[in-house]
Motif scaffolding. Sequence first.
Motif, PDB file in Angstrom:
ATOM      1  N   PRO A  87       0.812  -1.229   0.000  1.00 49.24           N
ATOM      2  CA  PRO A  87       0.000   0.000   0.000  1.00 49.24           C
ATOM      3  C   PRO A  87       0.841   1.273   0.000  1.00 49.24           C
ATOM      4  N   LEU A  88       1.898   1.313   0.800  1.00 52.68           N
ATOM      5  CA  LEU A  88       2.716   2.515   0.867  1.00 52.68           C
ATOM      6  C   LEU A  88       3.334   2.819  -0.496  1.00 52.68           C
ATOM      7  N   GLY A  89       3.932   1.820  -1.131  1.00 56.46           N
ATOM      8  CA  GLY A  89       4.536   2.028  -2.433  1.00 56.46           C
ATOM      9  C   GLY A  89       3.519   2.466  -3.467  1.00 56.46           C
ATOM     10  N   ALA A  90       2.321   1.867  -3.432  1.00 61.02           N
ATOM     11  CA  ALA A  90       1.275   2.220  -4.394  1.00 61.02           C
ATOM     12  C   ALA A  90       0.829   3.665  -4.206  1.00 61.02           C
ATOM     13  N   ARG A  91       0.718   4.109  -2.959  1.00 65.51           N
ATOM     14  CA  ARG A  91       0.315   5.497  -2.700  1.00 65.51           C
ATOM     15  C   ARG A  91       1.368   6.470  -3.204  1.00 65.51           C
ATOM     16  N   LEU A  92       2.626   6.148  -2.958  1.00 65.29           N
ATOM     17  CA  LEU A  92       3.711   7.022  -3.399  1.00 65.29           C
ATOM     18  C   LEU A  92       3.722   7.147  -4.922  1.00 65.29           C
ATOM     19  N   ARG A  93       3.586   6.024  -5.606  1.00 64.91           N
ATOM     20  CA  ARG A  93       3.598   6.061  -7.068  1.00 64.91           C
ATOM     21  C   ARG A  93       2.413   6.854  -7.588  1.00 64.91           C
ATOM     22  N   ALA A  94       1.228   6.671  -6.993  1.00 60.09           N
ATOM     23  CA  ALA A  94       0.041   7.396  -7.445  1.00 60.09           C
ATOM     24  C   ALA A  94       0.220   8.903  -7.278  1.00 60.09           C
ATOM     25  N   LEU A  95       0.808   9.327  -6.175  1.00 59.91           N
ATOM     26  CA  LEU A  95       1.041  10.755  -5.943  1.00 59.91           C
ATOM     27  C   LEU A  95       2.055  11.312  -6.940  1.00 59.91           C
ATOM     28  N   ARG A  96       3.104  10.542  -7.213  1.00 54.72           N
ATOM     29  CA  ARG A  96       4.116  11.007  -8.175  1.00 54.72           C
ATOM     30  C   ARG A  96       3.516  11.152  -9.568  1.00 54.72           C
ATOM     31  N   VAL A  97       2.752  10.158  -9.984  1.00 51.91           N
ATOM     32  CA  VAL A  97       2.126  10.199 -11.311  1.00 51.91           C
ATOM     33  C   VAL A  97       1.143  11.361 -11.397  1.00 51.91           C
ATOM     34  N   ALA A  98       0.390  11.604 -10.321  1.00 55.20           N
ATOM     35  CA  ALA A  98      -0.571  12.707 -10.299  1.00 55.20           C
ATOM     36  C   ALA A  98       0.115  14.061 -10.465  1.00 55.20           C
ATOM     37  N   ARG A  99       1.361  14.161 -10.001  1.00 55.10           N
ATOM     38  CA  ARG A  99       2.124  15.399 -10.146  1.00 55.10           C
ATOM     39  C   ARG A  99       2.749  15.519 -11.537  1.00 55.10           C
ATOM     40  N   GLY A 100       2.629  14.462 -12.329  1.00 62.09           N
ATOM     41  CA  GLY A 100       3.204  14.485 -13.662  1.00 62.09           C
ATOM     42  C   GLY A 100       4.711  14.364 -13.676  1.00 62.09           C
ATOM     43  N   GLU A 101       5.283  13.744 -12.646  1.00 65.34           N
ATOM     44  CA  GLU A 101       6.729  13.600 -12.543  1.00 65.34           C
ATOM     45  C   GLU A 101       7.172  12.190 -12.928  1.00 65.34           C
ATOM     46  N   ARG A 102       8.233  12.135 -13.704  1.00 62.74           N
ATOM     47  CA  ARG A 102       8.851  10.849 -13.992  1.00 62.74           C
ATOM     48  C   ARG A 102       9.670  10.381 -12.795  1.00 62.74           C
ATOM     49  N   LEU A 103       9.925   9.114 -12.750  1.00 61.91           N
ATOM     50  CA  LEU A 103      10.678   8.529 -11.638  1.00 61.91           C
ATOM     51  C   LEU A 103      12.006   9.266 -11.450  1.00 61.91           C
ATOM     52  N   GLU A 104      12.695   9.529 -12.550  1.00 59.89           N
ATOM     53  CA  GLU A 104      14.008  10.175 -12.481  1.00 59.89           C
ATOM     54  C   GLU A 104      13.912  11.593 -11.941  1.00 59.89           C
ATOM     55  N   GLN A 105      12.834  12.310 -12.273  1.00 58.38           N
ATOM     56  CA  GLN A 105      12.667  13.680 -11.795  1.00 58.38           C
ATOM     57  C   GLN A 105      12.503  13.723 -10.283  1.00 58.38           C
ATOM     58  N   THR A 106      11.633  12.863  -9.754  1.00 58.36           N
ATOM     59  CA  THR A 106      11.408  12.840  -8.310  1.00 58.36           C
ATOM     60  C   THR A 106      12.661  12.406  -7.576  1.00 58.36           C
ATOM     61  N   ALA A 107      13.324  11.373  -8.074  1.00 53.29           N
ATOM     62  CA  ALA A 107      14.552  10.886  -7.440  1.00 53.29           C
ATOM     63  C   ALA A 107      15.614  11.979  -7.415  1.00 53.29           C
ATOM     64  N   SER A 108      15.764  12.708  -8.522  1.00 50.97           N
ATOM     65  CA  SER A 108      16.759  13.781  -8.590  1.00 50.97           C
ATOM     66  C   SER A 108      16.446  14.879  -7.587  1.00 50.97           C
ATOM     67  N   ALA A 109      15.174  15.231  -7.430  1.00 50.36           N
ATOM     68  CA  ALA A 109      14.781  16.272  -6.486  1.00 50.36           C
ATOM     69  C   ALA A 109      15.116  15.882  -5.051  1.00 50.36           C
ATOM     70  N   LEU A 110      15.123  14.575  -4.772  1.00 45.24           N
ATOM     71  CA  LEU A 110      15.389  14.090  -3.417  1.00 45.24           C
ATOM     72  C   LEU A 110      16.848  13.729  -3.203  1.00 45.24           C
ATOM     73  N   GLY A 111      17.616  13.685  -4.293  1.00 44.83           N
ATOM     74  CA  GLY A 111      19.018  13.315  -4.171  1.00 44.83           C
ATOM     75  C   GLY A 111      19.238  11.832  -3.949  1.00 44.83           C
ATOM     76  N   ILE A 112      18.327  10.992  -4.480  1.00 50.16           N
ATOM     77  CA  ILE A 112      18.489   9.546  -4.378  1.00 50.16           C
ATOM     78  C   ILE A 112      18.485   8.970  -5.788  1.00 50.16           C
ATOM     79  N   SER A 113      18.819   7.691  -5.912  1.00 49.32           N
ATOM     80  CA  SER A 113      18.836   7.068  -7.226  1.00 49.32           C
ATOM     81  C   SER A 113      17.424   6.692  -7.665  1.00 49.32           C
ATOM     82  N   ALA A 114      17.212   6.683  -8.978  1.00 48.40           N
ATOM     83  CA  ALA A 114      15.911   6.285  -9.510  1.00 48.40           C
ATOM     84  C   ALA A 114      15.602   4.832  -9.152  1.00 48.40           C
TER      85      ALA A 114
END
Length: 263
Positions: A87-114
Amino acid sequence: MSDEIPFRVADAARAAGVSPSTLRLWEAQGLLAPARRASGQRLYSSADVARACRIAWLRREAGLNPAAIRVALAEAEPETTAPTAEPLGARLRALRVARGERLEQTASALGISASALSTLERTGAGVSFKTLADLARHLGTTVSALSGQDQPGGAVVRAGSARIWPMPVPGLRVEVLAEGRRQMDCHRFVLAPGAASEGGYGHEGEEFIHVLTGRLRLTLDGVECHDLGAGDSVYFESRRSHAWVNAADGETVLIWVNTPPTF
């Protein structure tokens, strides 16, 4: 996952039948993405070790090079189509997709790997407590909301019946002591030996911590350090960067209250 004891690099390498340097090479090639402590120490989950064993087999028995191994792993675990039961992973992915962010964009903003973010979305595991807090803030939500704590609940939480947060961090157990949309986040934290936030994080509000057993080392703004033992309490503004570590040889148990519920 919260109760899982992570593997160190030597243990993970032994399980996969390779050397620690080989695991580090696979990480550099993007085949593995273990979690890391703030010190840089690699921590491998059971899923990481299983993946390492698969990589070793593909290299040894199938004779595949890193690029081919990456393709084989992607076909077995397609990131964009594989459903997740976490559930936690699914919620995170849904929020990221809703923001229109690709995996690499969100990871870069947080300073972690995709790959680390992908693992979190698929399995609900593999990041530090600080990274989880930073990610929730980036996605415009809170860790409490991600845990499902906003669901309606009664006024009384009976002993032994507290709901447990889904938690991607090894060695940390968070019990919800007040359900629903309240003015306070009230939790019982149980920290295994060595458990730590692995960095400072902040948000709006004020916080209160009371140590029931063990010892907590709390660092505010990177400079103000408090060693708290059983019976000690601390109160501080949540906007101050706060990092913590279990400073006891055994388990440390805390009552942790945040108001308003911004964590």
